[in-house]
Write a protein that holds these residues in place. Sequence first.
Motif, PDB file in Angstrom:
ATOM      1  N   SER B 144      45.865  47.583  43.384  1.00  0.00           N
ATOM      2  CA  SER B 144      45.038  47.965  44.953  1.00  0.00           C
ATOM      3  C   SER B 144      45.757  49.044  45.567  1.00  0.00           C
ATOM      4  CB  SER B 144      45.515  46.798  46.014  1.00  0.00           C
ATOM      5  OG  SER B 144      46.864  46.569  45.858  1.00  0.00           O
ATOM      6  N   ASP B 161      40.984  43.352  47.658  1.00  0.00           N
ATOM      7  CA  ASP B 161      41.976  43.621  46.519  1.00  0.00           C
ATOM      8  C   ASP B 161      41.364  42.839  45.384  1.00  0.00           C
ATOM      9  OD1 ASP B 161      44.047  43.511  44.700  1.00  0.00           O
ATOM     10  OD2 ASP B 161      45.821  43.080  46.224  1.00  0.00           O
ATOM     11  N   LEU B 163      42.148  41.966  42.202  1.00  0.00           N
ATOM     12  CA  LEU B 163      42.826  40.589  41.694  1.00  0.00           C
ATOM     13  C   LEU B 163      43.382  39.697  42.789  1.00  0.00           C
ATOM     14  CD1 LEU B 163      44.497  42.620  38.456  1.00  0.00           C
ATOM     15  CD2 LEU B 163      42.417  41.297  38.667  1.00  0.00           C
ATOM     16  N   GLY B 164      43.341  40.221  43.928  1.00  0.00           N
ATOM     17  CA  GLY B 164      43.781  39.259  44.922  1.00  0.00           C
ATOM     18  C   GLY B 164      42.898  38.299  45.383  1.00  0.00           C
ATOM     19  N   THR B 248      46.945  39.887  33.314  1.00  0.00           N
ATOM     20  CA  THR B 248      46.501  40.353  34.723  1.00  0.00           C
ATOM     21  C   THR B 248      46.865  39.289  35.982  1.00  0.00           C
ATOM     22  OG1 THR B 248      44.440  39.355  34.048  1.00  0.00           O
ATOM     23  CG2 THR B 248      44.555  41.634  33.777  1.00  0.00           C
ATOM     24  N   THR B 249      46.406  38.125  35.843  1.00  0.00           N
ATOM     25  CA  THR B 249      46.523  36.961  36.896  1.00  0.00           C
ATOM     26  C   THR B 249      47.350  36.069  36.694  1.00  0.00           C
ATOM     27  OG1 THR B 249      44.608  36.235  36.048  1.00  0.00           O
ATOM     28  CG2 THR B 249      44.110  37.854  37.687  1.00  0.00           C
ATOM     29  N   GLY B 252      45.959  32.962  38.398  1.00  0.00           N
ATOM     30  CA  GLY B 252      45.977  32.926  39.990  1.00  0.00           C
ATOM     31  C   GLY B 252      44.661  33.997  40.295  1.00  0.00           C
ATOM     32  N   PRO B 253      44.339  34.505  41.340  1.00  0.00           N
ATOM     33  CA  PRO B 253      45.138  33.687  42.688  1.00  0.00           C
ATOM     34  C   PRO B 253      44.374  32.272  42.881  1.00  0.00           C
ATOM     35  CG  PRO B 253      43.562  35.344  43.407  1.00  0.00           C
ATOM     36  CD  PRO B 253      43.773  35.455  41.860  1.00  0.00           C
ATOM     37  N   ALA B 254      45.344  31.503  43.400  1.00  0.00           N
ATOM     38  CA  ALA B 254      44.598  30.070  43.637  1.00  0.00           C
ATOM     39  C   ALA B 254      44.066  29.352  42.465  1.00  0.00           C
ATOM     40  CB  ALA B 254      43.796  30.101  44.852  1.00  0.00           C
TER      41      ALA B 254
END
Lengths: 486, 306
Positions: B144, B161, B163-164, B248-249, B252-254
Amino acid sequence: MTGAPPRGVARRSVLRGALAGGAALATGGLLGACGVRQDAPRIATDDRWRQFAGATINLISENTAPTAAIAANLRPFTDLTGINVNIVTLELSALVQKVALDLAGGESQYHVIYADPYQVLAPYSKGLVDLRELATQPGLPEFTGWDDFIPTQLDAAGRFGDRDKIFAVPYDCPTMIWQYRADLFDKYGARMADDLGFDPTPGLDRTWDEYLRIARWFNDNADEVAYGTGHQAKQHDSLMCDFSNVLWSYGGDYFDNGTEVGLYGTTDPGPCRLGSDQAIAAAEFYQRLLSIADPSSKTWDWNGLAPALSSGRIAMCVNWHEYAAANEKAMPGRFGYAPLPRGPVRSANHYGGCGIGINGNTQPNERMAAWLFVLWATSTQTQLANLKSEAGGGTPTRQSVYDLPEVRAAEHRPSAMPNILAAPAVVTAWQPENIGLRPKIPMWNECDTAVYTQLSKMLAGDSSPADTMRGAATKIDRITARGWAA
Amino acid sequence: MTTTLDAPAEAPVRNTKPRKRIGFHGLMMTPGTALLALLSVIPLVTITAMSFSRVRLLGGVVFDNVGLTYWARLFGDLDLWVQWLRTIAFFVLTVGLEMLLGLGFALCLWKLVRARNLLLTLFLLPMFVAPVIVGLLGRFLTDSTFGLYTWLLGLVGYHGDILGGGTSAFLAVVAMDVWEWTPLITLVVLAGLTAVPQSIREAAALDGANGWQTFRHVLLPSISGVLLVALLIRSMDAIRYFDIISVTTNGGPADATKTVPIRLYETAFRFFDLGYAAVIGLVMLVVTILIARAFVRVLDRKGLTR
């Protein structure tokens, strides 16, 4: 010509021979592999440090600053003892896997182990040596320095369950503190005080609510930075670390007797207390805080957050104190360090330090050689050398190092030991009333995952703070109910 | 005078079917086959035993029998079922997109007369990059603060974002896999297209078939076997997709990108809950075998396995 003898070697004989040869080789290899392990040789000498000269020991460590400094300066140890040291540095989760498999294999491929209290010490303390036995063993250098280690660190990083045993010597001590752009606080301090109605100077007098208001003020008023605060709120261990500061400061905790569970550890922590009103209030505040923080916070762990501060994107953050050296390198003299703000109950500064221990599968001489390394690596002179190291270096775990005049002098700029600039803040943070300790239980890894997954859902807007905390509590209860068998 | 002749004694019925023998080639393959079987059977038996045991590591690996505890836990694990749904969604999206794009790119390259080799070489580059590197590249490009894609998306009005956010992160990891493996499908399909006899295409042209008709009734049936093979290869891989998400994640997220392989890794090597990990692994194995069998059956019907 039917009766003629076959010429040369028959195909079948070749196949049989090859099969037999292969089997013999395989068996030989297997037997060789299962052979008895050789212990390190011990030399008859009066020099207690050189009796294992020629031995080789392997250290497995997380890729941390202290290990980088030690790896860059192993010569004094080799000169002192004649022992060769191989250092393997890995990311923490990879380290935990290697250590668990090494303990299971029984071979002690790694003699000295970086024992993270939550991922190595708590689940596998039975696989580590009680170091007090080595500290008092005749024939080895005398060790009387236990009292020199910062007490909360010795308990949190070194003990598990049985208070009489010490499985690891405190080796590093990263602690979460308030890191901020002192130049911007100097520039805007008076205006901010007028606008907000309180002195914004970071320190124990500030509250989390004031922290949020300061961050919002920066969002709205300072052009030098894009956002007032940033957080390490990626779905990762970092999110639990970041949130826990707020949780404890609000009077919430993971289990009853949180301080005891954090200092000494247990295999049976009892019911999870994340569903309490205090924990829910903490989650509500955390959600509010993240709503005004840099939106990228949800993709940052500690390694993402640190550059955001040192590159000037955010005005302040909560991060591990050992990033001070990188801050000072990026913008010399522009940063300040303080203990974390208070919640309704206290200031809680998450301690994340680790110790180094010795693999219980080691042979007697290997074990003693490994102990010599542990002694040297955690000694006053090595910790001082680490502090000065250009390869990084952490901050000391021994009080005597902080008391050295040259270290005290380095707490002020210009400092040849930039990490020690955070010393006043961390020394305050390590006081029993200010330290934040996550539960030291063997199944913490799974509980941790439940916590940060629920928090991540809350930050994504998928669940309310109350549901988040209650959901995490239910999951943790389910995990701890299964118990632990190492 | 009548003479009664005895019926000739019934000759014993001889089995005229040739006896199955292993034969020379079979014999030559026996050591290799035995070794492969050994390497597969031992882990399979171990992991099956593990799924009924609590595994202790200290002092050597010990299996404590716990019966069906872990299998029972599987059925009550709602998170795991959600992760399976997510894995299937991921599987359908990645493999579907890769097949469509791969086919499209292959047709374009096939039509190219000049610089086809050069373009093909450039096109294949992502395939040679290790998935971990693809993940790292993806993470940097979608960062980001300095990510190129973030900047480009900002130009067209997207300021979130990548990946957010749950959906955007899921789509981002899908896109990374598609970027890496579409070239493989293109390569396989291109090989199939170049093998279509020119006479058939000419016959179709003489019959007045337009481009779509030629594609639908001539090219597609001719390369359907190759497409199935490509589908089989990618399917086996997509169901085990791990590296890029891990880098990468990490789920996530969540939990938006937490697929079954990520959960399996987490259970086995972060929680060291090896008994339950064995159950998850065995279920994954069964699903993978079922998918493979389905494709092989289709190939078999087309006579492409012989």
